[in-house]
Motif scaffolding. Structure first.
Motif, PDB file in Angstrom:
ATOM      1  N   ARG A 114       1.272   8.543 -10.884  1.00 19.33           N
ATOM      2  CA  ARG A 114       0.151   7.758 -11.433  1.00 19.33           C
ATOM      3  C   ARG A 114      -1.148   7.946 -10.674  1.00 19.33           C
ATOM      4  N   SER A 229      -4.131  -1.452  -9.045  1.00 18.62           N
ATOM      5  CA  SER A 229      -3.434  -0.174  -8.977  1.00 18.62           C
ATOM      6  C   SER A 229      -3.349   0.304  -7.536  1.00 18.62           C
ATOM      7  N   ALA A 232      -3.679   4.042  -5.811  1.00 14.36           N
ATOM      8  CA  ALA A 232      -4.023   4.827  -6.986  1.00 14.36           C
ATOM      9  C   ALA A 232      -5.027   5.932  -6.671  1.00 14.36           C
TER      10      ALA A 232
END
Lengths: 255, 255
Positions: A114, A229, A232
């Motif tokens: 991700r 997130s 991230a």
């Protein structure tokens, strides 16, 4: 006041310890609930934030040691950086990747599906053609490309004239070709290389136009990245060219 | 009137086809006495000499294709470049290596134990520290380091002032540290990148100071290399930084 992890995954070309002025060897510690000791990242305070840094350069005897690691060992090393490091809470994890689309990149793409990629190119067409291969790899690995950064865009001499030393338009052309934004064009400034060599990045000192561009890019990335997130932020660079003028600086950008 | 083979072993970062203006795909041909067809290098005349060029870029569909090859495949690719190419007689074989000390470098060191390495660095200390790892690998692999080339040494603006954009002294420091000579310092010139992008290297056009330095380095290398050492010229680059300003140019140097 962000906590930012910096993983120098440029196993052969590591230079983050020098650039961030953090040459200390890493320590490993026994941690509750784990059989193996964990690697404790080196830390540096930046304003209200903290950088937690791990690099191959902090694991080897001296900076000159050649790391004659091969494919599988590379992937293992990267795995270890992610699994055996006591990162703790991180707002962002910035990963400096070696140029190209090899074992390290593919291992990371698999382990961190991700992550966002930042692709760094120079204004030259030839560099851009190399960088686009990184974008192609990202697409195949289903990673999001967060944007393009053009490095070594131009140099302004003391007489006010601007020189496109390495060509023009490569960053925009790459961004257009892969359908993302050009996040910034970093000018060439002698202070950038000097700051990197001295372990005092210009963006921390806040000197010059390059520092401004770095800060602007950092703000953009923070704004674009959803709050929840964790881990991230991930940067890939490719043919970044000027050592000392690169997304290697991105750790600071986000601090 | 030399015949020079150019092997672009920078599998992921190839840009020689563009830089030399030789984008054509390679052909394979049946050759007497061999089961497998042989790859025929692309040729380009330079003065009285001939360049025979092989690059990954001449084997893939288009320049943007990511080459997601891993360790063993890389070594295999390099092996193929040496064994399955119809090189014919060569006075020199110049190999452009990717940065670092990975699979490609180690495979070549094993397959071509008598090659000379040219190490390219920038003036920045951080680049030099990376480059020294290549020297270290050479030493461990018993390869001779023929010398150091400093790239992106300085830029002179139209007003006659010189700027050390990426620091100073890295090339000399590296040469001193590994006990070899600094063969030359290549200045930064916009025409170098432009020539590389256009497939017309400056050294062929003979424009500017960078071209002069390239020629001088080439002469030095030819003088230093014994006549009977076929396929002895081999170049490694490391953190060469400026695409278009690199020993990727060395093919021309020796033509």
């Amino acid at each position: 006041g962000k906590t930012v992890g910096v993983l120098d995954a440029d196993i052969w070309g590591f230079s983050i310890p020098r650039m961030l002025g953090m040459p200390d060897r890493l320590e490993a510690q026994k941690v509750d609930g784990r059989d193996k000791p964990m690697i404790i990242p080196n830390e540096r305070k930046v304003g209200n934030g903290v950088l937690k840094v791990v690099s191959t350069g902090m694991l080897v005897e001296d900076e000159g040691t050649a790391l004659m690691w091969r494919g599988l060992m590379l992937t293992k090393a990267v795995e270890q950086f992610l699994n055996d490091v006591q990162w703790g809470h991180l707002d962002y994890l910035v990963i400096d990747m070696p140029p190209g689309t090899g074992d390290v990149q593919m291992g990371l793409a698999r382990m961190l599906p991700r992550t966002d990629l930042l692709i760094v190119t120079t204004p030259a067409v030839s560099a851009q053609k190399v960088a686009i291969r990184a974008a192609d790899m990202a697409r195949r690995s289903f990673l999001r490309v967060a944007g393009v950064i053009e490095n070594m865009s131009s140099f302004e001499c003391d007489h006010g004239e601007s020189y496109a030393l390495f060509g023009t338009g490569g960053g925009q052309a790459l961004a257009d070709e892969i359908g993302v934004e050009l996040l910034g064009q970093v000018p060439i400034e002698p202070t950038v290389a000097a700051g990197g060599d001295a372990g005092e990045p210009v963006v921390l000192a806040g000197i010059g136009k390059a520092a401004e561009v770095f800060s602007r890019i950092a703000t953009r990335i923070i704004e674009d990245t959803p709050d929840n997130s964790d881990m991230a932020g991930c940067s890939a660079r490719d043919e970044d060219a000027g050592v000392g003028v690169t997304v290697r600086r991105s750790p600071d950008l986000q601090a």
